[in-house]
Write an enzyme that holds these catalytic residues in place. Structure first.
Site, PDB file in Angstrom:
ATOM      1  N   GLU A  60       0.798  -1.229   0.000  1.00  0.00           N
ATOM      2  CA  GLU A  60       0.000   0.000   0.000  1.00  0.00           C
ATOM      3  C   GLU A  60       0.837   1.289   0.000  1.00  0.00           C
ATOM      4  O   GLU A  60       0.650   2.162   0.834  1.00  0.00           O
ATOM      5  CB  GLU A  60      -0.991  -0.012   1.171  1.00  0.00           C
ATOM      6  N   GLU A 103      -5.470 -10.983  -1.487  1.00  0.00           N
ATOM      7  CA  GLU A 103      -6.272 -10.855  -0.259  1.00  0.00           C
ATOM      8  C   GLU A 103      -7.766 -10.912  -0.567  1.00  0.00           C
ATOM      9  O   GLU A 103      -8.560 -10.182   0.012  1.00  0.00           O
ATOM     10  CB  GLU A 103      -5.947  -9.521   0.436  1.00  0.00           C
TER      11      GLU A 103
HETATM   12  C1  GLA Z   1      -4.861  -4.614   4.035  1.00  0.00           C
HETATM   13  C2  GLA Z   1      -3.523  -5.239   4.328  1.00  0.00           C
HETATM   14  C3  GLA Z   1      -3.663  -6.591   4.955  1.00  0.00           C
HETATM   15  C4  GLA Z   1      -4.740  -6.651   5.997  1.00  0.00           C
HETATM   16  C5  GLA Z   1      -6.020  -6.112   5.436  1.00  0.00           C
HETATM   17  C6  GLA Z   1      -7.172  -6.238   6.391  1.00  0.00           C
HETATM   18  O1  GLA Z   1      -5.446  -5.114   2.913  1.00  0.00           O
HETATM   19  O2  GLA Z   1      -2.740  -5.388   3.194  1.00  0.00           O
HETATM   20  O3  GLA Z   1      -2.439  -6.938   5.507  1.00  0.00           O
HETATM   21  O4  GLA Z   1      -4.352  -5.988   7.145  1.00  0.00           O
HETATM   22  O5  GLA Z   1      -5.792  -4.777   5.077  1.00  0.00           O
HETATM   23  O6  GLA Z   1      -6.952  -5.587   7.594  1.00  0.00           O
END
Ligand code: GLA
Length: 395
Positions: free
Chosen positions: A181, A292
């Site tokens: 991020e 994710e």
């Molecule tokens: C983001 C992060 C993850 C996780 C999610 C949910 O997507 O990349 O590591 O922490 O948030 O909390």
């Protein structure tokens, strides 16, 4: 704020595991569906069947295309719970929701806590699974002391951390999310880089280069990823691509691109897949991973995430059938698209079962249904939609 929520989600998963062990069980909020779905199930989600899906069904469906896995807590890798059995039976890759992040591994100067990461890595190796290590650098899981002192102090500390972690696992782990991020949250910004605690402390974005270079130095064979969310939106996608191109142009060792895919049930599959195409269109030989994936049944406005205002109303234990079905159609379309794109080598979900997802706590506390298995560990409509080409998704 977000980290607390992550902790809560972790606690929820532990509670759930304990409930499952103790026989108490979490209350069912979505009825189980048949293991062998009928060709045209009128109300298949109401079937009484609780049979587990066939051994390997999910991973075998995509064998030869990409690995399928999940981010987990280390208490979820066990043969002794229903959830552990699902992990073993359906996935060929695992990662960590939290226990591979810097504030967990190195909470204080000189203190290293590898217990959770070790357990996950050992389990993966013992069970012949791939491992995604997430993440070496994330602004939200950076211990305060990482950013103390001069720019040189910060660089040395970051390099020492990454060298220690990568060296520890390099014989067993190849896939690393190096930075997470780093794209700006302002979709209109001309500078694509995030204004973060790291950027402020270092004075510019050099910390990203340092992280990649340290990881490559610790393991020349490592496969190094950048990872981000929200790339189904064109503005964010373009900013992500601009950063990727900038790193490549400057010879920063980047091998792969992570697409989080935290998406809502009514997302547009083409927009979601456009994120993969944008990377392919760079013709840089980059690998793509979905890192994710979860599919929220809510479509909250930005202010719900930022200020917990105007969030969608809680469905409680009654998820409308049309949302369950639309979710399944979306995921089926996405998986078909992913299977057609050779650069996609892995798809990870953010958890296994609905009851354990962080989305029950973020952006507000509410019952969510974002994962492949329900609160009683039964496969849901979208599990069948992506594992059986003849399955007819209920209307
Ligand atoms: C983001 C992060 C993850 C996780 C999610 C949910 O997507 O990349 O590591 O922490 O948030 O909390």
């Amino acid at each position: 704020m977000r980290l607390n929520q992550v902790f809560l989600a972790g606690l929820a998963s532990i509670t759930l595991a304990l409930n499952a062990c103790g026989g108490g069980g979490a209350s069912p909020s979505q009825a189980p569906i048949a293991a062998t779905p009928p060709p045209s199930p009128p109300t298949s989600s109401n079937s009484e069947s609780k049979d587990a899906p066939a051994e390997g069904l999910l991973r075998d469906t995509y064998a030869g295309r990409f690995k399928v896995g999940a981010a987990l807590y280390s208490n979820q890798v066990t043969q002794d719970t229903e959830e552990g059995a699902i992990v073993n039976s359906q996935f060929n890759s695992i990662g960590a929701e939290y226990e591979m992040k810097p504030d967990f591994i190195a909470p204080e100067p000189g203190v290293y806590n590898f217990e959770g990461a070790d357990r996950l890595v050992d389990y993966a190796v013992a069970n012949d699974m791939e491992i995604r290590f997430h993440a070496l650098l994330w602004h939200e899981s950076t211990p305060d002391y990482f950013l103390e002192g001069t720019r040189e102090d910060i660089k040395a500390r970051l390099e020492a951390y990454i060298t220690t972690v990568v060296t520890r696992y390099r014989d067993r782990v190849k896939i690393w999310d190096v930075v997470n991020e780093v794209v700006t949250e302002d979709a209109n910004a001309t500078d694509p880089y995030r204004q973060s605690n790291w950027q402020t402390a270092v004075g510019n974005n050099d910390y990203i280069d340092w992280a990649f270079q340290a990881a490559r130095a610790a393991d020349p064979d490592a496969i190094l990823f950048i990872n981000d969310y929200g790339t189904r939106f064109e503005g964010k996608r373009n900013q992500y691509i601009e950063i990727i191109q900038d790193l490549l142009d400057r010879g920063i060792p980047l091998d792969g691109v992570g697409h989080q895919f935290h998406i809502p049930w009514n997302a547009n599959a083409e927009n979601v897949l456009a994120s993969i195409d944008a990377v392919d269109n760079l013709f840089a030989g980059l690998v793509n991973h979905v890192t994710e994936m979860d599919v929220s049944v809510y479509t909250d406005p930005g202010e719900c995430w930022q200020e917990q205002r105007n969030c969608d109303e809680d469905y409680g234990s009654e998820l409308p059938q049309n949302i369950d079905s639309t979710q399944a159609r979306l995921v089926k379309a996405i998986f078909e698209g992913l299977a057609e794109r050779p650069s996609v080598e892995m798809v990870h979900f953010w958890g296994v079962s609905d009851g354990q997802s962080w989305l029950n706590f973020s952006p507000i506390e509410r019952t969510n249904y974002p994962l492949l298995f329900d609160r009683e560990f039964n496969p849901k409509t979208w599990f069948y939609a992506i594992t059986d080409p003849n399955y007819v998704i209920p209307e």
